[in-house]
Design an enzyme around this catalytic site. Structure first.
Site, short mmCIF file in Angstrom:
data_model
loop_
_atom_site.label_atom_id
_atom_site.label_comp_id
_atom_site.label_asym_id
_atom_site.label_seq_id
_atom_site.Cartn_x
_atom_site.Cartn_y
_atom_site.Cartn_z
N LEU A 13 0.82 -1.21 0.00
CA LEU A 13 0.00 0.00 0.00
C LEU A 13 0.85 1.26 0.00
O LEU A 13 0.54 2.23 -0.70
CB LEU A 13 -0.91 0.01 1.23
N ARG A 298 -5.09 -4.04 21.41
CA ARG A 298 -4.47 -5.33 21.12
C ARG A 298 -3.50 -5.80 22.18
O ARG A 298 -3.44 -7.00 22.50
CB ARG A 298 -3.74 -5.24 19.79
N GLU A 404 5.01 0.10 6.82
CA GLU A 404 5.35 -0.62 8.05
C GLU A 404 6.84 -0.56 8.37
O GLU A 404 7.22 -0.71 9.53
CB GLU A 404 4.88 -2.08 7.95
#
Lengths: 672, 301
Positions: A13, A298, A404
């Site tokens: 992406l 998370r 990332e």
């Protein structure tokens, strides 16, 4: 002046959105990827992409709250201006992707539908079934193909990035790549190189990441002098399907759509889970975190699932660790429409239909919050200065990092559905900065540099490659060393971290690094030699593994995904109100002390064959002052009260002229 | 870094993923054979090789190939180079690991060993896809598949990437029709199974540059059958409110040489599609749309 080009390494992406926007700006792009870009790891993202939207706005939501959820979720460990800018761009990015044809789920009226994700109280997540990453990636892939036909983008698929080319002043002038089919090593002059190569999960052996996520490109940039930030922050996703070859993600959207996590109250109850009555089920997230329930952030969900299996002995199976993730109470039609993609994965790989039987899941390494250190230029208002060449640049001029593999947006823990946003955003924001950088690169265009610069860099990589092929003896097997590395990393640096274990793990990683230098290849040919490519990427895992373990060892605190029980700050125990209050004061004192000491980014520099050097950099928290994360803590109300009083007192004493502290205190009441 | 001073921690036994390793090993420790059709490079002849693998719980063909790579030794004890194969996500969503497993074209990651051995206890057979040139062993060159997406202009031609508000309103019905088509991962199963899609293997000419070679490659690909995946993508974009603005152009490309008229309606594509994409429905719709367009053109429309 010669025609200028930008090289992008990685076609997920981030890489694709940067490529697309550079092409629109008239800049020629080369795009190098280990895999056809349409097969990049972004394709695996399932749940959705976050942004404020017209519906949540009417419920009191705004960009500031998304920004606040992101920094609060990330335990304040990210520079705030890039995050603020990202959340402000969020709605426009979703609109853009919508225009590019992403088949987002729709409401009956034809608007985009939204769902809720962890760490937020709003339905802020746009989604396309349970394969949102796939759909977003394809839309960008299609746009890049369109530019390819126009001749503005040239793709080099099945090419491996071997390293940047730096001139005598340390400016990046291009890179060296290797064709994975012919094994040809070639130099690519470029006026800027953008690393968009994704995470480094394979350092942990098995993870939810794809097989190309070895971290090798980031490591090669690191070895060439780029700094690496917050390496120790690795997100372990709470819910994954354990497997022999990899651990497959079970998206948070399963919980976002109402999935419930539970274990039988009786350890290893052998009954069919559907036959266990409600009263004999322990919905531990709902009981311990009534406000967020199954949608706690998370790091907390991960630790609770880990604890309930290990310390409380309530794993649903005797010989392996797992809890139930149950969607069987949700109507089949809803499941198929909103979660079909991920439920199919479970069914395909486990041979059980999760619409009928609760899934068995366990945490798995999932996302690298840390990554190449990058810069930014802030405005007075605390956003980013658009078009600044400093945005997303590493400490090497001309070498950028996005997606990332940068460390910028998620701090100590990433909120679900923020990764797609950060990848697309960092890609889009880099393009105007790059356009300005290549206009004024000191020393002129890369194409005008002496060819000796590129020849000598190419030759060095060729020699290293040839030496690896020719090396006889040693006898070490790269695949087995990789397994050993994965085991030690998983044991020492995932959910729970202890200094003795980390200390020992560091020693083991160093030993493995030495052994890896003695790998013998079982394939010494020069045609599609996957053996040598894997061995090279294995060698590149060690510098990052050292950064991760050393960073975790040195960071004596709990922050986000980094949890050290020896340094935890437990809840309050006293029952007498005055004593309770005193405890809360002491708790806040300790929190402030810890913030002073540890609210800093870890910044690592590579030392060839030595320990990485770690320094700590202050974090820009000028927009939202740090406050305690109090999810589920006993005595949280009192701690919060004490904390807020302190902030008000500080503001009154004029510690903060712009009122940011006071605003933060009010926020703490709202979101804590 | 200081040397380790502390002893082992009891905690270390509870690592996060010990679970998957410890699962079910004891039940049936046995071995099985995997036969792999190898080829060292384009133009080389192929040969069969047999490897013996220890059976473990929850294995798929990818983990079998990982074991093959790690041991790099045939059943006869001969040391060999690891088998080359293509894979990435291992979740059946990237489309990389397509190959013939026991004669059937599919993804290697979802090919579970227990199931395969149930059907063929004598072992597992792996071959590269048949309609694409072999690069090495199980790795094939699928550039033609992506070229087809260029040929039919499979994208939404937006004005630009600046902020222009949201996309068009789309009904849930439209979204549900588009979504399955949008799950096509360009794996190539539909092409490998298609009797009208024939293997094209181009060799590079002496002195030909990359650009010249790729241009010749494209020209060759463009005159041969485009394939079900590309026809389905035309329907995806033609049905999108913005994509529909260029529907006619895509239909024209779909009736150029190598277009939809070459489809023999064998329906193999839809049977092998791992994503259950309604490819034959797309082909039917595309057929009607191209017919209507050519009729309209006759009448000067």
């Amino acid at each position: 002046m010669a025609k200028q080009r930008v090289m992008i390494v990685g076609g997920g992406l981030a890489g694709l959105s940067a490529a697309m926007q550079l092409a629109e700006a008239g800049i020629s792009v080369d795009l190098m990827s280990l895999t056809p870009v349409k097969r990049s790891h972004s394709v695996c993202a399932q749940g959705g992409i976050n942004s404020v939207n017209s519906v949540t706005r009417q419920q009191g939501d705004n960009e500031y709250l998304h920004f606040d959820d992101t920094v609060y979720g990330g335990d304040f460990l990210q520079h705030q201006p890039p995050v603020k800018e990202m959340t402000e761009w969020g709605p426009r990015i979703i609109d853009l992707m919508d225009r590019l044809g992403v088949p987002f789920n729709r409401t009956p009226e034809g608007f985009r539908d939204q769902r809720r994700f962890g760490g937020t109280l709003f339905k802020r997540t746009a989604f396309a079934g349970a394969t949102t990453g796939q759909q977003l990636l394809y839309a960008l892939d299609e746009q890049v193909r369109r530019w390819e036909v126009e001749g503005k983008i040239k793709k080099y698929e099945f090419w491996d990035f071997l390293g940047p080319v730096l001139d005598q002043n340390g400016t990046c002038r291009g890179c060296i790549g290797q064709d994975l089919v012919t094994m040809e090593i070639r130099s690519f002059p470029a006026d800027a190189v953008v690393i968009a190569s994704g995470g480094c999960g394979l350092i942990y052996g098995r993870s939810t990441m794809s097989m190309v996520c070895t971290g090798s490109a980031a490591s090669r940039a690191f070895r060439a002098g780029a700094k690496y930030g917050n390496g120790e922050f690795i997100q372990v996703h709470p819910t994954a399907i354990p497997g022999a070859d990899k651990l497959r993600l079970m998206s948070e959207s399963a919980r976002g759509e109402g999935g419930r996590v539970w274990v039988p109250r009786k350890p290893q109850d052998t009954r069919d889970p559907k036959q266990i009555p409600e009263a004999e089920r322990y919905y531990f997230l709902e009981e311990r975190y009534p406000k967020y329930g199954n949608l706690v952030p998370r790091d907390i969900a991960t630790r609770e699932i880990f604890n309930v299996c290990t310390y409380e002995g309530l794993s649903v199976e005797q010989d392996r660790l797992a809890v139930y993730l149950d969607v069987t109470h949700i109507p089949r039609a809803v499941l198929d429409q909103k979660l079909g993609g991920i439920l199919d994965i479970y069914e395909k790989f486990q041979g059980v239909d999760p619409r009928e039987t609760p899934m068995k899941i366990f945490p798995a390494v999932h996302y690298s919050m840390g990554g190449l250190w990058v810069d930014y230029e802030r405005t007075a208002e605390g956003g980013l200065r658009l078009g600044s060449p400093r945005n997303q640049v590493t400490n090497i001029p001309g070498l950028y990092a996005i997606g990332e593999c940068d460390y910028q947006y998620h701090g100590a823990n990433r909120l679900g559905a923020n990764s797609l946003l950060s990848c697309i955003f960092s890609g889009l924001i880099t393009a105007p900065g790059l356009a300005n950088w290549i206009k004024s690169v000191p020393g002129g265009a890369a194409a005008d540099q002496p060819s000796s610069l590129f020849d000598s860099a190419r030759r060095q990589h060729q020699q290293a490659h040839d030496a690896l092929l020719k090396r006889s003896g040693g006898g070490e097997n790269p695949y087995l060393i990789h397994q050993e590395l994965g085991n030690v990393m998983t044991k020492a640096a995932t959910v729970v971290r202890r200094n003795d274990v980390l200390q020992e793990a560091y020693g083991t990683v160093c030993e493995l690094a030495e052994r890896a230098k003695r790998c013998s290849l079982s394939d010494t040919g020069n045609w599609t030699n996957q053996n040598v490519v894997f061995t090279k990427s294995l060698l590149d895992m060690f510098p990052l593994a050292k950064v991760i373990v050393k960073g975790a060892l040195q960071r004596d605190e709990c922050r986000g995904a980094h949890f050290k029980p020896d340094f935890a700050m437990p809840g309050l125990v006293a029952t007498d109100p005055a004593a309770h209050r005193r405890e809360a004061e002491a708790w806040c004192d300790r929190f402030e002390e810890n913030t002073r000491k540890w609210l800093k980014s870890t910044v690592a520099t590579h030392v060839e064959d030595g320990d990485p050097v770690l320094v700590y950099e202050d974090v820009d928290t000028t927009l939202i002052p740090p406050r305690p994360r109090l999810y589920g803590l006993v005595g949280a109300e009192v701690i919060e009260e004490v904390w807020n009083q302190r902030q008000v007192a500080k503001a009154a004493a004029g510690h903060d002229g712009n009122g940011a502290v006071g605003k933060g205190a009010v926020k703490a009441t709202a979101a804590g | 870094m200081q040397a380790t001073t502390n002893g082992h921690s009891s905690h270390a036994d509870h690592d996060a993923h010990a679970s998957a390793d410890g699962h079910g090993h004891s039940s049936h420790v046995t071995e099985f054979d995997v036969r792999i059709l190898r080829q060292d490079g384009p133009g080389n002849s192929s040969y069969w090789e047999r490897h013996r693998i220890k059976r473990e719980a929850d294995m798929n063909v990818i983990s079998v190939l990982q074991r093959v790579a790690a041991q790099a030794k045939t059943v006869e004890g001969q040391r060999v180079a690891p088998v080359a194969w293509d894979c990435n996500c291992l979740e059946e969503v990237c489309g990389a690991c397509t190959m013939l497993v026991n004669g059937r074209v599919r993804q290697a990651c979802t090919a579970l060993v227990d199931r395969l051995l149930e059907d063929s206890p004598e072992g597992i057979e792996l071959r590269p896809m048949e309609k694409f040139p072999v690069v090495r062993d199980l790795v094939v060159n699928r550039r033609r598949l992506f070229r087809a997406l260029e040929k039919v202009r499979a994208w939404i031609p937006v004005d630009g990437y600046y902020d222009a508000g949201p996309g068009p309103r789309v009904s849930p019905e439209q979204q549900q029709q588009a979504y399955p088509l949008s799950e096509c991962m360009s794996c190539g199963c539909c092409l490998d199974a298609c009797p009208q899609f024939n293997k094209l293997e181009l060799e590079r000419n002496e002195g030909e540059t990359d650009e010249q070679f790729h241009k010749r490659e494209h020209e060759t690909y463009d005159t041969h059958f485009v394939g079900a995946h590309a026809i389905s993508q035309v329907m995806l974009f033609n049905n999108h409110p913005t994509g529909a603005l260029n529907a006619g152009e895509r239909l024209d490309l779909l009736t150029a040489p190598g277009g939809i008229q070459d489809c023999g309606n064998a329906q193999n594509c839809v049977n092998v599609c791992p994503k259950k994409i309604p490819l034959t429905t797309s082909i039917g719709r595309a057929g009607r749309a191209t017919t209507l367009r050519s009729i309209a053109k006759w009448f000067g429309g």
